[in-house]
Design a protein around this motif. Structure first.
Motif, mmCIF file in Angstrom:
data_model
loop_
_atom_site.group_PDB
_atom_site.id
_atom_site.type_symbol
_atom_site.label_atom_id
_atom_site.label_comp_id
_atom_site.label_asym_id
_atom_site.label_seq_id
_atom_site.Cartn_x
_atom_site.Cartn_y
_atom_site.Cartn_z
ATOM 1 N N GLU A 1 -7.704 3.996 1.027
ATOM 2 C CA GLU A 1 -7.949 2.455 1.138
ATOM 3 C C GLU A 1 -8.974 2.335 2.329
ATOM 4 O OE1 GLU A 1 -6.642 -1.585 -0.736
ATOM 5 O OE2 GLU A 1 -7.218 0.641 -1.480
ATOM 6 N N VAL A 2 -8.666 2.735 3.391
ATOM 7 C CA VAL A 2 -9.204 2.638 4.461
ATOM 8 C C VAL A 2 -10.867 2.969 4.205
ATOM 9 C CG1 VAL A 2 -9.789 3.374 6.982
ATOM 10 C CG2 VAL A 2 -7.551 2.636 6.136
ATOM 11 N N ARG A 3 -10.937 4.224 3.808
ATOM 12 C CA ARG A 3 -12.337 4.782 3.486
ATOM 13 C C ARG A 3 -13.176 3.926 2.516
ATOM 14 N NH1 ARG A 3 -10.333 10.895 3.044
ATOM 15 N NH2 ARG A 3 -10.240 11.110 5.483
ATOM 16 N N ILE B 1 -12.138 -3.300 10.679
ATOM 17 C CA ILE B 1 -10.885 -2.443 11.340
ATOM 18 C C ILE B 1 -11.163 -1.249 10.547
ATOM 19 C CG2 ILE B 1 -8.579 -1.927 11.287
ATOM 20 C CD1 ILE B 1 -8.398 -4.940 12.102
ATOM 21 N N ALA B 2 -11.251 -0.998 9.169
ATOM 22 C CA ALA B 2 -11.503 0.214 8.488
ATOM 23 C C ALA B 2 -12.539 1.075 8.816
ATOM 24 C CB ALA B 2 -11.742 0.147 7.044
ATOM 25 N N PHE C 1 -4.736 -2.276 9.687
ATOM 26 C CA PHE C 1 -5.467 -2.494 8.174
ATOM 27 C C PHE C 1 -4.305 -2.700 7.156
ATOM 28 C CE2 PHE C 1 -6.744 -0.393 4.519
ATOM 29 C CZ PHE C 1 -7.873 -1.085 4.100
ATOM 30 N N ARG C 2 -3.357 -1.961 7.538
ATOM 31 C CA ARG C 2 -2.313 -2.032 6.456
ATOM 32 C C ARG C 2 -1.657 -3.441 6.480
ATOM 33 N NH1 ARG C 2 1.202 1.392 8.563
ATOM 34 N NH2 ARG C 2 0.916 3.200 7.098
ATOM 35 N N ASP C 3 -1.318 -3.863 7.757
ATOM 36 C CA ASP C 3 -0.834 -5.647 7.574
ATOM 37 C C ASP C 3 -1.812 -6.557 6.821
ATOM 38 O OD1 ASP C 3 1.418 -4.526 9.036
ATOM 39 O OD2 ASP C 3 0.549 -5.240 11.110
ATOM 40 N N LEU C 4 -3.100 -6.247 7.132
ATOM 41 C CA LEU C 4 -4.058 -7.087 6.632
ATOM 42 C C LEU C 4 -4.083 -6.869 5.137
ATOM 43 C CD1 LEU C 4 -6.617 -6.931 9.321
ATOM 44 C CD2 LEU C 4 -5.979 -9.036 8.649
ATOM 45 N N ARG C 5 -4.234 -5.708 4.674
ATOM 46 C CA ARG C 5 -4.109 -5.561 3.062
ATOM 47 C C ARG C 5 -3.011 -5.972 2.467
ATOM 48 N NH1 ARG C 5 -6.870 -5.975 0.150
ATOM 49 N NH2 ARG C 5 -6.860 -4.398 -1.157
ATOM 50 N N LEU D 1 0.834 -1.199 -0.018
ATOM 51 C CA LEU D 1 0.072 -0.004 -0.091
ATOM 52 C C LEU D 1 0.965 1.411 -0.113
ATOM 53 C CD1 LEU D 1 -2.566 -1.068 2.457
ATOM 54 C CD2 LEU D 1 -2.888 -0.882 0.061
ATOM 55 N N ASN D 2 0.603 2.107 -0.881
ATOM 56 C CA ASN D 2 1.454 3.329 -1.060
ATOM 57 C C ASN D 2 1.536 4.262 0.258
ATOM 58 O OD1 ASN D 2 2.162 2.278 -3.372
ATOM 59 N ND2 ASN D 2 0.296 3.474 -4.263
#
Length: 367
Positions: A15-17, A59-60, A90-94, A6-7
């Motif tokens: 991405e979260v939204r 989580i998001a 969230f970053r870890d999961l995605r 993820l950038n």
């Protein structure tokens, strides 16, 4: 293992939204039991694939909410820290690739267990953030009336219970292929509410003894052979909070007198629809005007044990102070279709009724 990147933080927020707008999928206690009763490689793969899609959505949703809380709560240092934990998880999961085999299930299981540990201190950290808010509020604002904050915290903690339940269940099924008799992951299919009440009461009496030097007795009534399926850790937390409150009320009522502390009584009733646990005390009761405040997160009759510079790793379990015990206990009860009610007789004592749905069919409430 190839990892999707993820950038920068801006694209992470986008991405979260996006994921926060996706539909959540609830499960029931009965489904968890039936699915987990056969922890085959195939079922563990299905479980990991489900969580790989479901956890980022849950989580998001909370991450998005943490960004836009009223009264400036989102800007409090403790809340920003919690938001960072959610964004990191969230970053870890995605970033984790699609799960297709046993090795990737193993790696995924390790990661979500790490996420669960990362979030261990969310409750005291959120309490600290709310405390920071209360310090900064205009004194004219009655913070018991901040409905938006209460509603957010209800949603936030209910979601947290669900996330930890899903992770805990998957990890337990994966890590223990030969569980104790009657255990399916963290669900005890033949849980004795009397035994759980006894353990929780002993823990609460220990805290009371440490704080006051003495503790009232706790008498437990009910069928010692009665069992039903439930998550014993959830029940232990709820009964502990209720007994702790009762012990404190009784102890503080008799502390400066020669009166013998009356015992706290626990009654377990086995109904067709509900298992009900009543915790009764003669601790003087609660004023009727105070009853509506019992289930709010901004109210406590005791001194808050958290300070701005608290080392959360070393916060001791205290008799009272966060103002979170009852509202969170009610959420735990409601998570599987139960409820918690408190009825008080000012000048005499309080009865708390913990209703636990024994059908196991109710879906998770998904905020």
């Amino acid at each position: 293992m190839a990892v999707k990147k993820l950038n920068d933080s801006l694209s992470l927020i986008d991405e979260v939204r996006k994921w926060g707008s996706f539909k959540q999928n609830g499960v029931s206690l009965r489904y968890m039991m039936e699915f987990g009763s056969k922890p085959t490689e195939k079922n563990l793969l299905i479980s990991a694939q489900f969580l790989h899609k479901e956890l980022p959505i849950r989580i998001a949703r909370r991450g998005v909410e943490l960004e836009s809380l009223p009264y400036g709560l989102s800007d409090k240092p403790a809340i920003l820290k919690v938001r960072d934990w959610y964004l990191e998880s969230f970053r870890d999961l995605r970033s984790f690739p699609d799960i297709k085999d046993t090795n990737s299930v193993l790696e995924f299981t390790k990661m979500i267990q790490m996420i669960k540990v990362r979030h261990n201190n969310v409750v005291p950290m959120m309490a600290l953030g709310v405390q920071q808010l209360k310090k900064g509020l205009d004194r004219k604002v009655d913070y018991e009336d901040l409905d938006e904050i209460h509603e957010f915290l209800d949603r936030f903690y209910m979601s947290r219970i669900g996330i930890r339940m899903l992770i805990g269940q998957h990890v337990a099924l994966h890590d223990d292929p030969n569980p104790a008799p009657n255990c399916v992951g963290i669900i005890d299919t033949k849980m004795s509410p009397l035994e759980v009440a006894r353990i929780a009461s002993e823990d609460a009496r220990f805290i009371c003894l440490r704080e006051y030097g003495s503790a009232p007795d706790v008498n437990i009534y009910g069928d010692p052979n009665f069992t039903f399926p439930y998550v014993s850790a959830h029940l232990q937390l709820m009964v502990f909070e209720l007994v702790k409150n009762s012990l404190r009320a009784v102890q503080e009522r008799v502390i400066d007198s020669d009166e013998v502390a009356p015992p706290v009584r626990i009654i377990v009733a086995d109904g067709i629809e509900d298992v009900t646990i009543k915790v009764s005390d003669e601790g003087g009761g609660i004023r009727r005007s105070g009853l509506p405040k019992l289930f709010t997160f901004l109210y406590s009759t005791a001194t808050n044990p958290l300070e701005e510079d608290s080392d959360l790793g070393n916060v001791r379990m205290t008799m009272a102070g966060y103002g979170y015990g009852l509202p969170i206990s009610r959420l735990y009860a409601r998570y599987f279709g139960g409820d918690l009610q408190v009825i008080s007789m000012e000048g005499y004592g309080t009865d708390a009724y913990l209703h636990l749905s024994r059908l196991g069919d109710s879906q998770e409430p998904l905020p």
